[in-house]
Design an enzyme around this catalytic site. Structure first.
Site, PDB file in Angstrom:
ATOM      1  N   ASP A  19      30.301   6.123  50.257  1.00 51.07           N
ATOM      2  CA  ASP A  19      30.385   4.685  50.084  1.00 51.07           C
ATOM      3  C   ASP A  19      29.288   4.287  49.096  1.00 51.07           C
ATOM      4  OD1 ASP A  19      30.913   1.855  50.781  1.00 51.07           O
ATOM      5  OD2 ASP A  19      28.945   2.005  51.719  1.00 51.07           O
ATOM      6  N   ASP A  21      27.866   0.440  48.416  1.00 53.66           N
ATOM      7  CA  ASP A  21      26.968  -0.629  48.874  1.00 53.66           C
ATOM      8  C   ASP A  21      26.424  -0.322  50.266  1.00 53.66           C
ATOM      9  OD1 ASP A  21      27.163  -2.444  46.641  1.00 53.66           O
ATOM     10  OD2 ASP A  21      29.197  -2.906  47.304  1.00 53.66           O
TER      11      ASP A  21
END
Length: 231
Positions: A19, A21
């Site tokens: 991922d 953020d």
């Protein structure tokens, strides 16, 4: 205690999907700031910081619908546009540095010929901007974004990255900081590791049954090193 990061038997770990953020980039403060700005710009009721952090990891439109149940399509579109304009262009929004240990982790994995990917709820424009600003684009063989695929925890974007990399779920690992990342991985049949320096607390991440919960990327690198030493 050794963490089972590597596939069992003779299978090699071939792909790690991150991922973005809250996992590689310390951007939650900017996301919260821009969600608050979007609420003001659209005249929507403001939500508290805890509520805003809770939805980080969802695609923007899914996040808006979570924050404002029953909102019509026009409002969702208006809010999404206001949020993205703030995130991509606002000069007074908080900075988004990489978390400590990102280059060391990516270099270590790259040196071992582990393929790297990104599955993020950011827009394609937002991810490309971040990759250019950080100089990390060359590390990743495949990336998938929230405006190209259904929102996490739908497994579509993770499956896309695996398909483009040519790697099966059993030889892939997902790394994320939100329960949406870990649930996406579970739906795709991919073992996952939760990082707790992001948006969701360890208790919530544990409910998605990750292989492990680690406090930061330095701890993840050490876990990989330990797993390598014990094989």
């Amino acid at each position: 205690m050794s963490i089972p990061l590597l596939p069992p038997g003779d299978a090699d770990l071939r792909l790690i999907v991150f991922d973005w953020d809250g996992t590689l980039m310390d951007s939650p403060r900017r996301i919260v700031h821009c969600l608050q700005r979007a609420a003001v710009a659209t005249g929507a009721p403001e939500r508290d910081e805890a509520s805003l952090r809770n939805i980080i990891g969802l695609g923007v439109q899914a996040a808006v619908q979570e924050l404002y149940p029953g909102a019509d399509e026009a409002f969702v579109h208006q809010f999404t546009a206001a949020y993205r304009a703030c995130y991509l262009e606002a000069e007074d929004a908080p900075e988004t540095p990489l978390f400590a240990g990102v280059p060391e982790l990516l270099n270590w994995l790259d040196a071992r010929e582990v393929l790297l990917g990104v599955a993020t709820s950011k827009s394609r424009r937002g991810l490309d901007q971040a990759l250019e600003a950080t100089g990390l684009a060359g590390y990743f063989v495949a990336t998938a974004t929230g405006d190209e695929h259904p929102s996490k925890p739908n497994p579509a974007m993770l499956r896309c990255v695996m398909e483009r990399a040519g790697v099966k779920p059993g030889r892939t690992r997902m790394v994320g900081d939100s329960v949406y990342d870990l649930e996406m991985a579970r739906h795709a049949g991919v073992p996952a590791v939760g990082i707790t320096h992001g948006v969701h607390p360890p208790q919530r991440l544990q409910g998605a049954k990750p292989l492990a919960l680690l406090p930061n990327l330095a701890a993840l690198l050490e876990a990989f090193r330990q797993a390598e030493r014990t094989t």
